[in-house]
Design a protein around this motif. Structure first.
Motif, PDB file in Angstrom:
ATOM      1  N   PRO B   8       0.462  -1.304  -0.264  1.00  0.00           N
ATOM      2  CA  PRO B   8       0.323  -0.042  -0.072  1.00  0.00           C
ATOM      3  C   PRO B   8       0.912   1.443  -0.330  1.00  0.00           C
ATOM      4  CG  PRO B   8      -1.042  -1.210   1.542  1.00  0.00           C
ATOM      5  CD  PRO B   8       0.520  -2.018   1.204  1.00  0.00           C
ATOM      6  N   ILE B   9       1.734   1.090   0.608  1.00  0.00           N
ATOM      7  CA  ILE B   9       3.124   2.768   0.539  1.00  0.00           C
ATOM      8  C   ILE B   9       3.387   2.935  -0.559  1.00  0.00           C
ATOM      9  CG2 ILE B   9       4.999   1.053   1.591  1.00  0.00           C
ATOM     10  CD1 ILE B   9       4.946   4.000   4.135  1.00  0.00           C
ATOM     11  N   VAL B  11       1.602   1.603  -3.770  1.00  0.00           N
ATOM     12  CA  VAL B  11       1.046   2.460  -4.561  1.00  0.00           C
ATOM     13  C   VAL B  11       1.064   3.837  -4.542  1.00  0.00           C
ATOM     14  CG1 VAL B  11      -1.555   2.168  -4.364  1.00  0.00           C
ATOM     15  CG2 VAL B  11       0.236  -0.191  -4.611  1.00  0.00           C
ATOM     16  N   LEU B  12       0.715   4.192  -2.697  1.00  0.00           N
ATOM     17  CA  LEU B  12       0.925   5.461  -2.312  1.00  0.00           C
ATOM     18  C   LEU B  12       1.740   6.642  -2.893  1.00  0.00           C
ATOM     19  CD1 LEU B  12      -0.894   7.412  -0.877  1.00  0.00           C
ATOM     20  CD2 LEU B  12      -0.501   7.552   1.265  1.00  0.00           C
ATOM     21  N   GLN B  15       1.010   7.217  -6.525  1.00  0.00           N
ATOM     22  CA  GLN B  15       0.047   8.021  -6.676  1.00  0.00           C
ATOM     23  C   GLN B  15       0.459   9.405  -6.913  1.00  0.00           C
ATOM     24  OE1 GLN B  15      -3.049   7.979  -7.871  1.00  0.00           O
ATOM     25  NE2 GLN B  15      -2.972   5.912  -7.251  1.00  0.00           N
ATOM     26  N   PHE B  16       1.421   9.770  -5.566  1.00  0.00           N
ATOM     27  CA  PHE B  16       2.235  10.965  -5.135  1.00  0.00           C
ATOM     28  C   PHE B  16       2.758  11.956  -6.719  1.00  0.00           C
ATOM     29  CE2 PHE B  16       0.805  10.728  -0.513  1.00  0.00           C
ATOM     30  CZ  PHE B  16       0.586  12.253  -0.556  1.00  0.00           C
ATOM     31  N   ILE B  22       6.170  16.357  -8.365  1.00  0.00           N
ATOM     32  CA  ILE B  22       6.221  15.445  -7.114  1.00  0.00           C
ATOM     33  C   ILE B  22       8.194  14.747  -7.707  1.00  0.00           C
ATOM     34  CG2 ILE B  22       5.860  14.015  -5.764  1.00  0.00           C
ATOM     35  CD1 ILE B  22       4.715  17.025  -4.808  1.00  0.00           C
ATOM     36  N   LYS B  25      11.497  10.529  -4.987  1.00  0.00           N
ATOM     37  CA  LYS B  25      12.226  10.845  -2.992  1.00  0.00           C
ATOM     38  C   LYS B  25      10.715  11.044  -2.701  1.00  0.00           C
ATOM     39  CE  LYS B  25      16.916   9.012  -3.195  1.00  0.00           C
ATOM     40  NZ  LYS B  25      18.047   9.808  -2.362  1.00  0.00           N
ATOM     41  N   GLN B  28       8.041   8.710  -1.991  1.00  0.00           N
ATOM     42  CA  GLN B  28       8.188   7.546  -0.766  1.00  0.00           C
ATOM     43  C   GLN B  28       8.054   8.934   0.146  1.00  0.00           C
ATOM     44  OE1 GLN B  28      12.167   5.782  -1.866  1.00  0.00           O
ATOM     45  NE2 GLN B  28      10.889   4.696  -2.695  1.00  0.00           N
ATOM     46  N   ARG B  29       9.108  10.025   0.779  1.00  0.00           N
ATOM     47  CA  ARG B  29       8.574  10.365   1.711  1.00  0.00           C
ATOM     48  C   ARG B  29       7.550  11.021   2.472  1.00  0.00           C
ATOM     49  NH1 ARG B  29       8.777  15.581   2.768  1.00  0.00           N
ATOM     50  NH2 ARG B  29       9.817  16.350   0.762  1.00  0.00           N
ATOM     51  N   LEU B  30       6.504  11.045   0.985  1.00  0.00           N
ATOM     52  CA  LEU B  30       5.709  12.165   1.391  1.00  0.00           C
ATOM     53  C   LEU B  30       4.627  10.463   2.318  1.00  0.00           C
ATOM     54  CD1 LEU B  30       4.268  14.457  -1.102  1.00  0.00           C
ATOM     55  CD2 LEU B  30       4.953  14.834   1.147  1.00  0.00           C
ATOM     56  N   TYR B  32       5.278   7.950   4.073  1.00  0.00           N
ATOM     57  CA  TYR B  32       5.813   7.175   4.666  1.00  0.00           C
ATOM     58  C   TYR B  32       5.306   8.379   5.666  1.00  0.00           C
ATOM     59  CZ  TYR B  32       9.302   3.902   3.528  1.00  0.00           C
ATOM     60  OH  TYR B  32       9.543   2.898   3.167  1.00  0.00           O
ATOM     61  N   TYR B  33       4.718   9.275   5.375  1.00  0.00           N
ATOM     62  CA  TYR B  33       4.633  10.581   6.708  1.00  0.00           C
ATOM     63  C   TYR B  33       2.888  10.462   6.365  1.00  0.00           C
ATOM     64  CZ  TYR B  33       3.099  15.086   8.328  1.00  0.00           C
ATOM     65  OH  TYR B  33       2.432  15.598   9.366  1.00  0.00           O
ATOM     66  N   VAL B  34       2.375   9.921   5.690  1.00  0.00           N
ATOM     67  CA  VAL B  34       0.863   9.965   5.641  1.00  0.00           C
ATOM     68  C   VAL B  34       0.937   8.090   6.757  1.00  0.00           C
ATOM     69  CG1 VAL B  34      -0.797   8.994   4.193  1.00  0.00           C
ATOM     70  CG2 VAL B  34       0.409  10.535   3.416  1.00  0.00           C
ATOM     71  N   THR B  35       1.926   7.454   6.590  1.00  0.00           N
ATOM     72  CA  THR B  35       1.712   6.382   7.714  1.00  0.00           C
ATOM     73  C   THR B  35       1.129   6.713   8.748  1.00  0.00           C
ATOM     74  OG1 THR B  35       4.120   5.469   7.558  1.00  0.00           O
ATOM     75  CG2 THR B  35       2.987   4.552   5.816  1.00  0.00           C
TER      76      THR B  35
END
Lengths: 201, 201
Positions: B8-9, B11-12, B15-16, B22, B25, B28-30, B32-35
């Motif tokens: 899921p991470i 996939v997200l 999407q970002f 964007i 990199k 990916q940072r965003l 991880y932030y969402v989690t």
């Protein structure tokens, strides 16, 4: 909250602006972009957000983020189970995996010891690391791959002291000049480390 | 699509990364932030995305993005209905509103004429502008506030020629040195425009 009266596009821009490193101007640009996306793409994005939050949990072995009980790396029988690489966060696992060179296991601490920020060792996944090492006698080396910062060094030192009595080899990533870097632009400490850790050729 | 098997991470992050500006990199940072965000905050973000797409439509008067039949600016009785400022996109309305100086109306074209990209005048909201001017005899001036680019100039010229027969004053934003700018860093064309459009003091 006055948000219910705000324009949907303003609400979305505010949501984007809450993400790290996204300013209000970028957030607005992204919000406008979303209005021009296809309906199904926006739905996929929206769902990916919810999934990333709800389906992601920590691997019961290495504590890395995953959507399963045990993450693909811990589940991979081809990996070397005698080495554990200890990192600060899931991003570091991704970075090391990208090198394609490391074939061992990981352990994700989810932070670094930082008493100033109230992050004491009990807030990190250190207990789980100790339990893992105590229950699995096959582990021969623990690589401390935390950042070369005060917190990273302190965490590496703390864990290495905990592991000494267990009789396990604890190593630390090498510090030196970055490959492709220019010597005169290297900071003093890096250069000192590069000299100190010099290798015979 | 192999997405259903992806984490899921990941996939997200993908999407970002589809958003403009964007990179992978940052994405990916965003992700991880969402989690690490609160469940209700992620839900609000997810909903804001859907709302921005589904509830946003074009104002029936000025074509700006809004969630109502008529946008707040067109609906505001205190604004000067004799002047229409024609802009490329909704972002330009926001930029001009931010100055706090302009009290007239807007018309959003949703693009600029660009035959190379297949954007012909009929793809823009020019018809609606003409209809607006023909139905409302109170309009005395149309300000062409498109970008000072080839497309912006061409669009301004095209519309001004359409409006000439109607007998309405068509103006264009002034070009010159940006306030606070440094003369020696100004490009030749800007400097030439600044000299050409000089004002008596």
């Amino acid at each position: 909250m006055a948000e219910s009266n705000a324009l949907p596009i303003v609400v979305l821009a505010e949501q984007f602006a809450r993400l790290p490193g996204i300013g209000m101007k970028t957030a607005q640009r992204l919000a406008y972009y979303v209005t021009s996306m296809k309906q199904e793409d926006v739905e996929a994005f929206s769902e990916a957000l919810l999934n990333a939050k709800s389906k992601v949990r920590c691997c019961s072995v290495c504590q890395n983020l995953t959507d399963k009980e045990i993450c693909p790396i811990c589940d991979d029988v081809k990996r070397d189970r005698t080495v554990i690489c200890v990192v600060e966060g899931p991003k570091d696992v991704t970075a090391i995996e990208r090198t394609g060179e490391y074939k061992g296991m990981y352990h994700v601490l989810h932070g670094l010891i930082s008493p100033i920020d109230g992050i004491t060792p009990d807030k990190l996944r250190i207990k789980q690391l100790l339990a893992r090492i105590q229950s699995d006698t096959g582990i021969s080396e623990v690589i401390m791959a935390t950042n070369p910062t005060v917190e990273g060094d302190a965490t590496a030192m703390y864990i290495s002291r905990l592991l000494k009595p267990v009789g396990i080899k604890v190593t630390r990533l090498a510090f030196g000049l970055p490959v492709g870097g220019i010597l005169e632009y290297a900071d003093e400490i890096t250069l000192f480390k590069a000299i100190e850790n010099r290798n015979e050729i």
